[in-house]
Write a protein that holds these residues in place. Structure first.
Motif, mmCIF file in Angstrom:
data_model
loop_
_atom_site.group_PDB
_atom_site.id
_atom_site.type_symbol
_atom_site.label_atom_id
_atom_site.label_comp_id
_atom_site.label_asym_id
_atom_site.label_seq_id
_atom_site.Cartn_x
_atom_site.Cartn_y
_atom_site.Cartn_z
ATOM 1 N N ASP A 154 0.821 -1.210 0.000
ATOM 2 C CA ASP A 154 0.000 0.000 0.000
ATOM 3 C C ASP A 154 0.854 1.259 0.000
ATOM 4 O O ASP A 154 0.506 2.259 0.623
ATOM 5 C CB ASP A 154 -0.959 0.004 1.196
ATOM 6 N N ARG A 155 1.978 1.213 -0.723
ATOM 7 C CA ARG A 155 2.812 2.395 -0.897
ATOM 8 C C ARG A 155 2.375 3.122 -2.164
ATOM 9 O O ARG A 155 2.026 2.505 -3.164
ATOM 10 C CB ARG A 155 4.289 2.015 -1.008
ATOM 11 N N ASP A 156 2.406 4.445 -2.116
ATOM 12 C CA ASP A 156 2.112 5.215 -3.316
ATOM 13 C C ASP A 156 3.182 4.942 -4.359
ATOM 14 O O ASP A 156 4.369 4.794 -4.040
ATOM 15 C CB ASP A 156 2.053 6.707 -2.981
ATOM 16 N N LEU A 157 2.775 4.899 -5.619
ATOM 17 C CA LEU A 157 3.667 4.455 -6.678
ATOM 18 C C LEU A 157 3.445 5.290 -7.935
ATOM 19 O O LEU A 157 2.312 5.557 -8.321
ATOM 20 C CB LEU A 157 3.399 2.977 -6.991
ATOM 21 N N VAL A 158 4.553 5.701 -8.554
ATOM 22 C CA VAL A 158 4.533 6.368 -9.851
ATOM 23 C C VAL A 158 5.372 5.535 -10.811
ATOM 24 O O VAL A 158 6.492 5.131 -10.478
ATOM 25 C CB VAL A 158 5.105 7.797 -9.780
ATOM 26 N N LEU A 159 4.830 5.266 -12.003
ATOM 27 C CA LEU A 159 5.554 4.511 -13.019
ATOM 28 C C LEU A 159 6.157 5.488 -14.022
ATOM 29 O O LEU A 159 5.434 6.145 -14.778
ATOM 30 C CB LEU A 159 4.613 3.530 -13.723
ATOM 31 N N PHE A 160 7.488 5.586 -13.998
ATOM 32 C CA PHE A 160 8.218 6.509 -14.868
ATOM 33 C C PHE A 160 8.759 5.719 -16.056
ATOM 34 O O PHE A 160 9.703 4.946 -15.923
ATOM 35 C CB PHE A 160 9.354 7.161 -14.073
ATOM 36 N N GLN A 161 8.140 5.914 -17.228
ATOM 37 C CA GLN A 161 8.433 5.078 -18.400
ATOM 38 C C GLN A 161 8.668 5.933 -19.649
ATOM 39 O O GLN A 161 7.905 5.886 -20.618
ATOM 40 C CB GLN A 161 7.283 4.096 -18.639
ATOM 41 N N PRO A 162 9.750 6.718 -19.676
ATOM 42 C CA PRO A 162 9.986 7.577 -20.846
ATOM 43 C C PRO A 162 10.314 6.806 -22.117
ATOM 44 O O PRO A 162 10.196 7.355 -23.218
ATOM 45 C CB PRO A 162 11.170 8.443 -20.400
ATOM 46 N N ASP A 163 10.711 5.548 -21.980
ATOM 47 C CA ASP A 163 11.013 4.742 -23.166
ATOM 48 C C ASP A 163 9.947 3.673 -23.398
ATOM 49 O O ASP A 163 10.229 2.622 -23.987
ATOM 50 C CB ASP A 163 12.382 4.086 -23.016
ATOM 51 N N ARG A 164 8.737 3.944 -22.960
ATOM 52 C CA ARG A 164 7.679 2.931 -23.011
ATOM 53 C C ARG A 164 7.445 2.397 -24.423
ATOM 54 O O ARG A 164 7.270 1.194 -24.618
ATOM 55 C CB ARG A 164 6.382 3.534 -22.454
ATOM 56 N N ARG A 165 7.444 3.261 -25.423
ATOM 57 C CA ARG A 165 7.150 2.812 -26.782
ATOM 58 C C ARG A 165 8.198 1.816 -27.274
ATOM 59 O O ARG A 165 7.869 0.868 -27.994
ATOM 60 C CB ARG A 165 7.067 4.008 -27.728
ATOM 61 N N ARG A 166 9.443 2.030 -26.896
ATOM 62 C CA ARG A 166 10.481 1.094 -27.314
ATOM 63 C C ARG A 166 10.503 -0.130 -26.414
ATOM 64 O O ARG A 166 10.462 -1.268 -26.895
ATOM 65 C CB ARG A 166 11.864 1.771 -27.279
ATOM 66 N N PHE A 167 10.543 0.071 -25.105
ATOM 67 C CA PHE A 167 10.723 -1.032 -24.158
ATOM 68 C C PHE A 167 9.517 -1.973 -24.155
ATOM 69 O O PHE A 167 9.674 -3.193 -24.155
ATOM 70 C CB PHE A 167 10.944 -0.463 -22.755
ATOM 71 N N VAL A 168 8.326 -1.402 -24.158
ATOM 72 C CA VAL A 168 7.105 -2.215 -24.059
ATOM 73 C C VAL A 168 6.625 -2.658 -25.432
ATOM 74 O O VAL A 168 6.411 -3.847 -25.686
ATOM 75 C CB VAL A 168 5.986 -1.446 -23.333
#
Length: 208
Positions: A154-168
């Protein structure tokens, strides 16, 4: 695509599995579906979730400050040496208001200059991951396999994904539902703004 080849091999190998061990029932169902596994799923739990430390005890153990929110940066192993998070920019924008703990990945270390040590700590000991997650007020991650444990704590979480288009989209793929645990931001300005909003009014970021 590489991740499709990996998925093909994992589905082929899953035909020889007798049992699938998973930390939670939800992740077990997800993994079984992803690998095409139709056998028994054993839910074994996670030590960091089943018997968590209190935030105060974890901070005392790790000698973390109690007068500023602790932000834990938890990156995935990426296979390259290009860090997504710029600790210089973070310290300039948020250093006066947060204490950042960077969990290092072997071979993909993020350099933390000595002059930033008042704002940022580098940790490479994987045995400290459990108390670090317990100590943190906010976790910033990208695609780490520990995201489920963060959500379960139950920790607050931010997903930082500046390379999402390439990585995912082109290389690895992503399990469904991962974006439900917190907001996804794809550039540094949005990350800093999201953290500043959280500092102004800490809340359940999964609702944003």
């Amino acid at each position: 695509l590489e991740f499709r080849r990996v998925l093909f091999r994992s589905r082929r190998d899953a035909k020889r599995w007798s049992i699938l061990v998973a930390p939670t029932a939800a992740s077990g169902a997800l993994l079984a579906e992803a690998h095409g596994f139709h056998g028994r799923v054993l839910v074994a739990g996670l030590p960091s979730v089943d018997d968590p430390m209190s935030r105060a005890a974890a901070r005392d153990m790790l000698d973390l400050p109690s007068f500023r929110p602790v932000v834990v940066y938890l990156p995935a192993r990426r296979g390259d040496r290009r860090p997504l998070l710029d600790v210089e920019q973070w310290s300039s924008r948020l250093g006066a208001h947060t204490y950042l703990v960077v969990i290092q990945r072997r071979g993909e270390e993020i350099e933390v200059p000595t002059r930033l040590r008042a704002f940022v700590r580098s940790v490479s000991d994987r045995d400290l991951l459990t108390p670090l997650l317990a100590a943190g007020d906010l976790v910033v991650s990208d695609y780490s396999s520990e995201i489920g444990a963060v959500a379960a704590l139950d920790r607050d979480l931010v997903l930082f994904q500046p390379d999402r288009r390439r990585f995912v989209d082109r290389e690895h793929g992503l399990y469904p539902g991962i974006g439900a645990v917190g907001p996804v931001v794809e550039d540094s300005a949005l990350l800093y703004g999201t953290v500043e909003d959280w500092l102004a009014q800490p809340a359940d970021l999964s609702a944003t």
